[in-house]
Structures are given as structure tokens and as C-alpha cells.
Write a protein that holds these residues in place. Structure first.
Motif, PDB file in Angstrom:
ATOM      1  N   ALA A  35       0.817  -1.217   0.000  1.00 15.05           N
ATOM      2  CA  ALA A  35       0.000   0.000   0.000  1.00 15.05           C
ATOM      3  C   ALA A  35       0.846   1.260   0.000  1.00 15.05           C
ATOM      4  O   ALA A  35       0.598   2.192  -0.775  1.00 15.05           O
ATOM      5  CB  ALA A  35      -0.936   0.004   1.205  1.00 15.05           C
ATOM      6  N   THR A  36       1.859   1.317   0.858  1.00  9.97           N
ATOM      7  CA  THR A  36       2.645   2.551   0.943  1.00  9.97           C
ATOM      8  C   THR A  36       3.490   2.766  -0.299  1.00  9.97           C
ATOM      9  O   THR A  36       3.605   3.885  -0.796  1.00  9.97           O
ATOM     10  CB  THR A  36       3.554   2.518   2.184  1.00  9.97           C
ATOM     11  N   SER A  39       1.041   3.882  -3.028  1.00  4.62           N
ATOM     12  CA  SER A  39       0.439   5.200  -2.794  1.00  4.62           C
ATOM     13  C   SER A  39       1.439   6.337  -2.964  1.00  4.62           C
ATOM     14  O   SER A  39       1.057   7.449  -3.304  1.00  4.62           O
ATOM     15  CB  SER A  39      -0.190   5.256  -1.396  1.00  4.62           C
ATOM     16  N   THR A  40       2.731   6.077  -2.713  1.00  3.02           N
ATOM     17  CA  THR A  40       3.751   7.110  -2.900  1.00  3.02           C
ATOM     18  C   THR A  40       4.253   7.170  -4.332  1.00  3.02           C
ATOM     19  O   THR A  40       5.048   8.040  -4.668  1.00  3.02           O
ATOM     20  CB  THR A  40       4.955   6.872  -1.967  1.00  3.02           C
ATOM     21  N   TRP A 241      -6.956  -4.965  -3.962  1.00  3.46           N
ATOM     22  CA  TRP A 241      -6.915  -3.532  -4.246  1.00  3.46           C
ATOM     23  C   TRP A 241      -7.900  -2.709  -3.432  1.00  3.46           C
ATOM     24  O   TRP A 241      -7.676  -1.517  -3.197  1.00  3.46           O
ATOM     25  CB  TRP A 241      -7.148  -3.315  -5.742  1.00  3.46           C
ATOM     26  N   LYS A 245      -6.349   0.699  -1.153  1.00  2.55           N
ATOM     27  CA  LYS A 245      -6.827   2.080  -1.137  1.00  2.55           C
ATOM     28  C   LYS A 245      -6.991   2.597   0.289  1.00  2.55           C
ATOM     29  O   LYS A 245      -6.596   3.717   0.615  1.00  2.55           O
ATOM     30  CB  LYS A 245      -8.164   2.165  -1.881  1.00  2.55           C
ATOM     31  N   GLY A 248      -3.340   2.771   1.904  1.00  6.42           N
ATOM     32  CA  GLY A 248      -2.400   3.686   1.284  1.00  6.42           C
ATOM     33  C   GLY A 248      -2.809   5.139   1.309  1.00  6.42           C
ATOM     34  O   GLY A 248      -1.959   6.022   1.277  1.00  6.42           O
ATOM     35  N   GLN A 249      -4.111   5.429   1.352  1.00  2.11           N
ATOM     36  CA  GLN A 249      -4.540   6.816   1.207  1.00  2.11           C
ATOM     37  C   GLN A 249      -5.550   7.292   2.249  1.00  2.11           C
ATOM     38  O   GLN A 249      -5.546   8.452   2.615  1.00  2.11           O
ATOM     39  CB  GLN A 249      -5.143   7.027  -0.197  1.00  2.11           C
ATOM     40  N   LYS A 250      -6.403   6.414   2.724  1.00  6.49           N
ATOM     41  CA  LYS A 250      -7.493   6.873   3.588  1.00  6.49           C
ATOM     42  C   LYS A 250      -7.052   7.184   5.012  1.00  6.49           C
ATOM     43  O   LYS A 250      -7.660   8.007   5.673  1.00  6.49           O
ATOM     44  CB  LYS A 250      -8.626   5.839   3.605  1.00  6.49           C
ATOM     45  N   LYS A 253      -2.050  10.676   4.165  1.00  4.53           N
ATOM     46  CA  LYS A 253      -1.332  10.825   2.906  1.00  4.53           C
ATOM     47  C   LYS A 253       0.156  10.608   3.159  1.00  4.53           C
ATOM     48  O   LYS A 253       0.728  11.209   4.062  1.00  4.53           O
ATOM     49  CB  LYS A 253      -1.565  12.222   2.321  1.00  4.53           C
TER      50      LYS A 253
END
Length: 336
Positions: A35-36, A39-40, A241, A245, A248-250, A253
Motif C-alpha cells: 500500500a505505501t 500510494s507514494t 486492491w 486504497k 495507502g490513502q485513507k 497521505k
């Protein structure tokens, strides 16, 4: 002779069910590893899952089977376990994984399996057959693993922020995009090392209970080890997936430097727990590390409502999977 053949078929089907659970474990928990880094923007999703799956598998060469021994011999008295108990435990864990995957909730496959074992055993004989020390240390790490992840993640963030306080943000971003490959690899290694062993442990428990191996053996058969590490790696390659989400984002950030600190803090926690033979949740660990990194930046960077929903899922995992496992145990008695 007919009884032996029938028992062998039942054992074979249960081993296959355990491998399915292991595959789902990788599928469900893929977000924890990638996830990280997704997301980055360091790796594309397709690259990330292959990267994580590779490190999931090579953990077979790094860690001893301490966690497998805890699951196989340290949760419940082997003499109580039978094929009905194993069926109930696996069914409870799989059903809870499917529910939480569908709703995108990063719950713990590990604790779903523990809850499944507890529920099926209690449906058969009550709590007396459970080994208190194994249960207590597992339950303790429901709380300790995210706290350690939080601690290590936030400490890493503080150290990195101090060490690079004079560097230009663009240069920091460039460096940590590369370093995040190291931290993501380390976390995926810890994920494979801890999580694959849980399925090895329940297959080992099944083989001991059905007489296909001895409780005195120092380790399970090699085919179980290779099968379980392969299954979790393949599950990771297929990914989850919906949960990526959320992770990684919720929650918060992340930039590459934050992703590096979260993954490194999570990997440190997983390595420690695996060396101690404690089955921990990779989900709890990385969530705690991500929250720790976000809170160092500022408390408002963390979406505490999302984090709170995740915590509720953690609390419900063991009792919910135990309840389903108890029903599945009763159902299996009617089947054979």
C-alpha cells in the motif's frame, strides 16, 4: 483399509482448504506489503505485487519455524483436534476474510485463524482444551503489535526528519524513493515469514491429530513449508486492491519518506515477533506504523475516524471468526 483411505482423502481436502486460506491470506494482506509503496508512486501496482511476492517467498530461507510451532503445538492440546475442528477453524477464518475483503476493511487473517481454532475447539470441548499461554501472548500482541509499529514508525520519522533537516525536499524525495524499495522488501519479507507459518502450523496440527506425523517431530514435512510459502506469494501477486486504497490513502497521505519510515517500523516489529514465535497481524502492525508516521507530521494528518473503524474490525475479528467456526464445526459433524 477403507477407513485409512477415507481419512487420507479427508486430510487431503483439509490441506487443500488450508492452502486456499493461505492464498487468501496473501491476497487479503497484500495491501500491508504494497500500500505505501504504491500510494507514494514508487512502484506501479503490477510491479509492487510481484516485488512483494518475491520477498514473501524467500522468507522461507530466513526465518525459523517458531510461529508455526506456536500454532501447531501452542494454542490447543493436539489430542483434542480432529478433522472437524480443523474444518471449522479454516472455514471461520476464510469467511471472515471474505467479509472484510468485500468491505475493504484491513482486518487480520492471523487472528481470524486463531479465532477459528478457538471457536471450533470450544464448540467441541469447551475452553479447557485451550493452552492459556499461547492464547494470551497472541491476544496481547493484538494491542502490542500496532503500538510497536506506531512506536518504531514514529521514531524512524523523527530520526529521519532530524538527520535530513537541512536537505532540500526534492533531494529527500529522490533518495527515499530508492530507499523505500529496501523498506518495502524488508516488510514483505517479515509478512511472508510470519503469515505463511500460520498455515504451516494448522496443517502441522492436522497431520499430528490424524496420525500422519508425530508430535515429537521438530518440524513439519518440507512439502507443507514449500506449499504454504508458495501459496501466500501467489496470493500477494493477485493483490487486494480494495484494501490497498484504505491503507495507502485513507488513513493518512504518505510521501516516500513517510512510506519508508512506516515500512521500516513495521518490518522491525514483524522480525521481532517472528523471532519470538508470536503470530501477529501484519495488518495491525503496518496500520500502527502508518498512524505513527502521520501523527509525527501533525495529529490532523491522520484520519482518526478511518483508523477507529479499523480498530473495531480488529476487536471483532476473533469473536466473529470463532462464532462462524463453531457453526462450521457443527455443520461438518452432520456431513461425515
Amino acid at each position: 483399509m477403507q477407513t485409512v483411505q477415507t481419512a487420507l482423502w479427508v486430510v487431503a481436502l483439509l490441506v487443500a482448504l488450508a492452502i486456499v486460506f493461505d492464498f487468501m491470506n496473501g491476497f487479503h494482506d497484500a495491501a500491508n506489503s504494497i500500500a505505501t509503496v504504491v500510494s507514494t508512486g514508487v512502484l506501479k501496482p503490477g510491479q509492487a505485487v510481484v516485488f512483494a511476492a518475491f520477498f514473501n517467498f524467500i522468507a522461507i530461507f530466513v526465518f525459523h519455524l517458531s510461529v508455526a510451532a506456536t500454532i501447531g503445538k501452542g494454542i490447543v492440546q493436539p489430542g483434542v483436534v480432529d478433522t472437524h475442528v480443523v474444518f471449522g477453524a479454516l472455514t471461520g477464518a476464510i469467511v471472515w476474510n471474505l467479509i472484510t475483503w468485500y468491505y475493504g476493511i484491513p482486518s487480520s487473517s492471523s487472528h481470524a485463524l486463531i479465532g477459528g481454532i478457538v471457536g471450533a475447539v470450544m464448540a467441541k470441548t469447551g475452553a479447557g482444551a485451550l493452552i492459556a499461554s499461547g492464547i494470551l501472548k497472541t491476544v496481547a500482541f493484538i494491542f502490542l503489535s500496532p503500538l510497536l509499529g506506531f512506536l518504531f514508525g514514529s521514531l524512524m520519522m523523527v530520526v529521519v526528519a532530524w538527520a535530513f533537516r537541512r536537505a532540500r525536499p526534492s533531494r529527500i524525495d529522490k533518495w527515499f524513493r530508492r530507499l523505500q524499495l529496501v523498506s518495502a522488501g524488508a516488510y514483505s519479507l517479515g509478512h511472508g515469514g510470519n503469515d505463511a507459518q500460520k498455515t504451516i502450523g494448522i496443517i502441522w496440527l492436522l497431520l499430528i491429530a490424524t496420525g500422519y506425523t508425530s508430535a515429537s517431530d521438530a518440524s513439519p514435512p518440507m512439502w507443507t513449508i514449500i506449499s504454504c510459502y508458495s501459496a501466500i506469494a501467489l496470493g500477494t501477486m493477485f493483490g487486494g486492491w480494495r484494501i490497498v486504497k484504505t491503507m495507502g490513502q485513507k488513513i493518512t497521505k504518505l510521501k516516500p519518506v513517510g512510506g519508508f519510515c512506516a515500512e521500516t517500523g513495521g518490518a522491525m516489529t514483524l522480525f521481532l515477533a517472528t523471532l519470538l514465535g508470536i503470530p501477529v497481524s501484519t495488518t495491525h502492525t503496518i496500520t500502527g506504523a502508518i498512524v505513527g508516521v502521520g501523527s509525527v507530521q501533525r495529529a490532523s494528518a491522520v484520519r482518526w475516524g478511518v483508523a477507529g473503524n479499523i480498530v473495531w474490525a480488529w476487536i471483532l475479528t476473533i469473536p466473529a471468526s470463532a462464532f462462524v467456526a463453531a457453526i462450521a464445526y457443527w455443520f461438518s459433524l452432520q456431513l461425515y
